[in-house]
Write a protein that holds these residues in place. Structure first.
Motif, mmCIF file in Angstrom:
data_model
loop_
_atom_site.group_PDB
_atom_site.id
_atom_site.type_symbol
_atom_site.label_atom_id
_atom_site.label_comp_id
_atom_site.label_asym_id
_atom_site.label_seq_id
_atom_site.Cartn_x
_atom_site.Cartn_y
_atom_site.Cartn_z
ATOM 1 N N ALA A 105 15.105 50.745 38.115
ATOM 2 C CA ALA A 105 13.706 50.869 38.544
ATOM 3 C C ALA A 105 12.779 50.910 37.341
ATOM 4 N N TYR A 106 13.203 51.576 36.286
ATOM 5 C CA TYR A 106 12.381 51.695 35.079
ATOM 6 C C TYR A 106 12.123 50.316 34.457
ATOM 7 N N VAL A 107 13.185 49.537 34.235
ATOM 8 C CA VAL A 107 12.991 48.233 33.566
ATOM 9 C C VAL A 107 12.311 47.237 34.491
ATOM 10 N N SER A 108 12.439 47.414 35.789
ATOM 11 C CA SER A 108 11.815 46.483 36.735
ATOM 12 C C SER A 108 10.293 46.588 36.730
ATOM 13 N N ARG A 109 9.788 47.683 36.225
ATOM 14 C CA ARG A 109 8.327 47.859 36.155
ATOM 15 C C ARG A 109 7.740 47.272 34.883
ATOM 16 N N LEU A 110 8.586 46.864 33.948
ATOM 17 C CA LEU A 110 8.098 46.363 32.659
ATOM 18 C C LEU A 110 7.772 44.874 32.716
ATOM 19 N N GLN A 146 18.548 40.292 35.789
ATOM 20 C CA GLN A 146 18.020 39.062 35.219
ATOM 21 C C GLN A 146 17.322 38.155 36.226
ATOM 22 N N ALA A 147 17.331 38.525 37.497
ATOM 23 C CA ALA A 147 16.733 37.675 38.533
ATOM 24 C C ALA A 147 15.271 37.383 38.223
ATOM 25 N N GLY A 148 14.945 36.104 38.130
ATOM 26 C CA GLY A 148 13.567 35.688 37.909
ATOM 27 C C GLY A 148 13.054 35.884 36.497
ATOM 28 N N GLN A 149 13.928 36.282 35.570
ATOM 29 C CA GLN A 149 13.498 36.579 34.204
ATOM 30 C C GLN A 149 13.748 35.383 33.277
ATOM 31 N N THR A 150 12.873 35.209 32.320
ATOM 32 C CA THR A 150 13.031 34.142 31.335
ATOM 33 C C THR A 150 13.566 34.661 30.008
ATOM 34 N N THR A 151 13.704 35.970 29.882
ATOM 35 C CA THR A 151 14.292 36.584 28.688
ATOM 36 C C THR A 151 15.357 37.582 29.123
ATOM 37 N N VAL A 152 16.108 38.084 28.145
ATOM 38 C CA VAL A 152 17.160 39.066 28.439
ATOM 39 C C VAL A 152 16.628 40.499 28.378
ATOM 40 N N LYS A 153 15.320 40.645 28.294
ATOM 41 C CA LYS A 153 14.724 41.957 28.030
ATOM 42 C C LYS A 153 15.147 43.044 29.008
ATOM 43 N N ARG A 154 15.134 42.769 30.302
ATOM 44 C CA ARG A 154 15.452 43.824 31.264
ATOM 45 C C ARG A 154 16.890 44.307 31.120
ATOM 46 N N ALA A 155 17.823 43.390 30.938
ATOM 47 C CA ALA A 155 19.221 43.790 30.773
ATOM 48 C C ALA A 155 19.392 44.590 29.488
ATOM 49 N N GLU A 156 18.692 44.185 28.427
ATOM 50 C CA GLU A 156 18.820 44.893 27.155
ATOM 51 C C GLU A 156 18.185 46.280 27.227
ATOM 52 N N LEU A 157 17.015 46.380 27.833
ATOM 53 C CA LEU A 157 16.364 47.690 27.930
ATOM 54 C C LEU A 157 17.115 48.615 28.891
#
Length: 257
Positions: free
Chosen positions: A252-257, A165-176
């Protein structure tokens, strides 16, 4: 590693059926002040989880079935599924149903309501009925949602949420990332059972995607959620990655999104 005995004793199934206040892996409207996806704090979990309600745990799979879902055969099968999830993702959460009367949902929390557990998964009874009414392997659709929530339990156990979640404004990375781990489970399961309908995982999470890309509760678009499942599936089935590699590959996968 989680010992086989712990998988049998704790990873099979704890069921709680009570009139609780309700919430899926979707961006549905909620009354919580700060929405963080399908993750609950301990205080929030307590508002759903009545610790005085009757609970049962299937320890060996041979105990009398408690008719919590209204389908004894399903309860038995789900107990075995949750044990497989525990063994594959190396987490041991408690599992409970709750009345999701204000929106079909399922949750994960790092709050512990069961001895030796890594956290708690809550599964909405109405969400269960909706998924079981489907005509394409509904039991596997239920497994897809459980696998996603177990993915969150793994994130809690390994302290991955701040990194995701670092630097994110949504929960998208954790969810994906949780979707990626669910797909990984589907891939490992297909290695064991070649006719396992793993594609149902992608279809299920696709149906829970949303297009509210700027909303804090954005879980990923339908296509992003399905793609995360497919990527995790490839890591488990085609690449045969061990869990540790799959976790980092998923990050690594979600960090590229």
């Amino acid at each position: 590693m989680i010992a086989r005995r712990e998988v049998i004793l704790g990873g099979s199934l704890t069921l709680l059926w009570a009139a609780m206040h309700p919430c899926a892996g979707t961006a549905q409207a909620r009354s919580r002040a700060a929405y963080r996806g399908c993750i609950l704090t301990e205080a929030e979990l307590s508002s759903y989880y009545d610790t005085k309600a009757e609970m049962r745990m299937y320890m060996t799979g041979r105990e009398p079935i408690i008719h919590k879902s209204g389908n004894a055969a399903f309860d038995y099968a789900l107990a075995q599924t949750l044990a497989r999830l525990t063994a594959t993702l190396q987490v041991l959460p408690g599992f409970a149903y709750y009345d999701d009367h204000d929106g079909l949902n399922a949750f994960a929390s790092d709050a512990v309501r069961m001895q030796k557990a890594d956290g708690t998964v809550l599964f909405g009874s109405r969400l269960l009925r909706r998924l079981m009414a489907g005509d394409d392997h509904p039991d596997v659709a239920v497994t897809a949602v459980c696998a996603h929530e177990y993915g969150h339990i793994l994130q809690f156990k390994r302290g991955l949420i701040p990194r995701l979640q670092a630097g994110q404004t949504t929960v998208k990375r954790a969810e994906l990332h949780a979707d990626f781990l669910a797909g990984y489970y589907a891939g490992r399961r297909k290695l064991e059972k070649r006719d396992y309908p793993a594609a149902v995982f992608a279809a299920t999470q696709h149906s829970f995607g949303d297009n509210q890309v700027s909303h804090p509760s954005h879980h990923g678009t339908p296509d992003e959620r399905a793609a995360a499942i497919v990527a995790g599936f490839k890591a488990g089935y085609e690449q045969g990655r061990p869990l540790e590699d799959a976790i980092t590959t998923g990050i690594a996968y979600v960090s590229r999104l």
